[in-house]
Design an enzyme around this catalytic site. Structure first.
Site, PDB file in Angstrom:
ATOM      1  N   SER A 120      -2.162  86.710  40.646  1.00 50.86           N
ATOM      2  CA  SER A 120      -3.001  86.536  39.463  1.00 50.86           C
ATOM      3  C   SER A 120      -3.568  85.122  39.344  1.00 50.86           C
ATOM      4  O   SER A 120      -4.355  84.706  40.166  1.00 50.86           O
ATOM      5  CB  SER A 120      -2.205  86.931  38.214  1.00 50.86           C
ATOM      6  N   ASP A 263      -9.525  85.531  35.535  1.00 55.52           N
ATOM      7  CA  ASP A 263      -8.427  84.911  36.274  1.00 55.52           C
ATOM      8  C   ASP A 263      -8.523  85.392  37.730  1.00 55.52           C
ATOM      9  O   ASP A 263      -9.463  86.102  38.099  1.00 55.52           O
ATOM     10  CB  ASP A 263      -7.080  85.242  35.612  1.00 55.52           C
ATOM     11  N   ASP A 265      -7.155  87.609  39.722  1.00 53.68           N
ATOM     12  CA  ASP A 265      -7.236  89.018  40.122  1.00 53.68           C
ATOM     13  C   ASP A 265      -8.096  89.826  39.154  1.00 53.68           C
ATOM     14  O   ASP A 265      -8.117  91.059  39.219  1.00 53.68           O
ATOM     15  CB  ASP A 265      -5.842  89.637  40.269  1.00 53.68           C
ATOM     16  N   ASP A 267      -8.056  90.784  36.089  1.00 56.23           N
ATOM     17  CA  ASP A 267      -7.631  91.760  35.082  1.00 56.23           C
ATOM     18  C   ASP A 267      -7.837  91.174  33.687  1.00 56.23           C
ATOM     19  O   ASP A 267      -7.758  91.889  32.694  1.00 56.23           O
ATOM     20  CB  ASP A 267      -6.191  92.254  35.291  1.00 56.23           C
TER      21      ASP A 267
HETATM   22 MG    MG Z   1      -4.275  88.497  36.249  1.00 57.51          MG
END
Ligand code: MG
Length: 474
Positions: A120, A263, A265, A267
């Site tokens: 992440s 961020d 990744d 999400d």
């Molecule tokens: Mg994330």
């Protein structure tokens, strides 16, 4: 005096909450967002292979896998894939993808589960393994405990040669994810709005989705850090105000309607308004939740007990209601599914639109903001109508073995106040509140206050920190 019935209910809630925390605490490898570690020092291919085999022993069938762009992601993915295949599972590799694209691919297919290789927003030396359930939600911690038990007992299943899994690749998964988002938006209104938006992908996995989504929608897109790179050369991938200085400047210098930041990744999504101002995650959550509710009158939004009251204020104003859960996006997602909520999330920019899927969904959040601004006007004007709350976060050390007793003692001491024991102890104090929670991963307690003024939030946090410290040392 507190009634015996209240005390009885309180202790029941404490037990319920503590039981959940204790199950979660049984985990030695999985944290709140999968297994994370520094590559070569805790996180390596041996762990990835053996965890891959343990995952493949628990989840049976076809498993989807994707990665972020970290330098170590391909290496770790190959090891997990080998483990999944060795236990007799077929694997579909979708390549470089945001976490929600992997989740979408699992949820919208017959896959039994998924694995995402990502850390992440952590620095580039980290990586992680996140496991996804067959419905696309993050795996429940009881299943994580089961995977760990198999890993530590070396009880992984080994398939005979004739049952070894097959590996296929799927290069269209991100395109389907984008199409899924477009299918839920008013594309005509967006295309006609002439919006100009700056997107900062932090050199992360969002680079392969969000700029494409926005240009497909007819938005005039300017990108920053949209080339995937293993070491995040643009800036660290946590979307904090410090890390988004270039985005804020770019929005004002080119006169953009707003800015979007993901961020690592993708999400999570954080926004910058048309004046270049950083929008705190609870405020964008409130606006988008209010917008979702306005399209589905009388519907419900799920947040957590740690979420600012700004969300319930705006949702209520739009005719909806709010249900609060324990902290953690998987808990929010499951509660949304259970009660049929339309929207949910947390104040860190991780927002969930039920109509799309039950997980934090960075590109979906970006798309929804584009639609809302196209329909309702400048983001800064929309924010002018959102109330402001001040929050203060403090923490203090407490040995893990004392946490349960400290929480029980807190409930006893504060039993004269209005309490919410959904997660930790939330105490209401003169219209404001303070949440006192043990950490699930570190030997600490966190004290988190919310009030109408900064001074009041400060004094409340200090007051209850004092009470907490007295209990810890007694
Ligand atoms: Mg994330």
């Amino acid at each position: 005096m507190t009634s015996p019935i209240f005390l009885c209910i309180s202790s029941l809630f404490v037990m319920n909450s503590m039981d959940k925390a204790e199950i979660a605490d049984q985990r030695k490898l999985f944290g709140t967002n999968g297994i994370r570690g520094v590559v070569g020092s805790g996180m390596d291919v041996r762990l990835a292979l053996e965890i891959g085999m343990a995952i493949g022993t628990v989840i049976r069938g076809r498993i989807v896998i994707g990665t972020d762009q970290r330098s170590s992601s391909q290496m770790l993915k190959e090891a997990v894939v080998a483990g999944l295949m060795a236990t007799g599972n077929d694997v579909t590799d979708i390549g470089l993808a945001p976490t929600p694209s992997v989740q979408y691919s699992v949820a919208k297919s017959d896959a039994s589960g998924g694995v995402m290789i990502t850390a992440s927003h952590n620095p580039p030396e980290f990586n992680g393994i996140k496991v996804i359930d067959s419905d696309g939600t993050e795996l429940h911690f009881s299943k994580e405990v089961e995977i760990e038990r198999i890993y530590f007992d070396k009880a992984q299943k080994t398939a005979p040669w004739y049952e070894a899994g097959h590996l296929t690749t799927d290069s269209e998964a991100n395109a389907r994810y984008i199409e899924g988002i477009k299918g839920l938006l008013d594309c005509q209104a967006i295309a006609g709005s002439g919006l100009r938006v700056v997107v900062d992908c932090a050199n992360g996995a969002g680079s392969v989705v969000t700029p494409n989504l926005l240009s497909d929608l007819g938005v005039n897109v300017v990108t920053l850090n949209a080339n995937p790179h293993g070491s995040f050369p643009g800036h660290p991938s946590e979307p904090t105000p410090e890390n988004l200085a270039a985005l804020m400047k770019m929005v004002t210098s080119i006169g953009a309607d707003f800015g979007i930041a993901h961020d690592g990744d993708a999400d999570r999504t954080i926004f910058v308004d048309d004046h270049g101002g950083y929008v705190m995650g609870d405020r964008s959550f409130a606006l988008l939740a209010g917008y979702a509710v306005s399209k589905a009158p009388g519907s419900t939004v799920v947040s957590t007990v740690a979420t600012s009251d700004v969300v319930s204020d705006v949702v209520t104003r739009n005719g909806g209601k709010v249900v609060q859960t324990m902290v953690g996006s998987p808990v929010v997602a499951r509660k949304m599914k259970e009660i049929g909520a339309v929207f949910g999330g947390e104040e860190n920019g991780g927002l969930i639109l039920a109509e799309h899927q039950y997980c934090r969904d960075g590109a979906m959040t970006a798309g929804l903001m584009v639609e809302m601004v196209a329909a309702k006007g400048p983001l800064s004007s929309l924010l002018d109508n959102v109330p402001t709350y001040h929050q203060v976060k403090l923490k203090t050390a407490c040995p893990n073995e004392s946490k349960k007793k400290v929480t029980e003692r807190l409930v006893e001491l504060l039993s004269g106040n209005r309490l919410d024991l959904t997660d930790g102890v939330k105490v209401y104090d003169g219209g404001d509140w303070v949440l006192i929670r043990q950490s699930g991963t570190e030997p600490i307690f966190r004290v988190f206050s919310q009030a109408r003024t900064k001074e009041r939030a400060d004094s409340l946090a200090r007051k209850y920190m004092g009470t907490l410290k007295d209990i810890i040392i007694s």
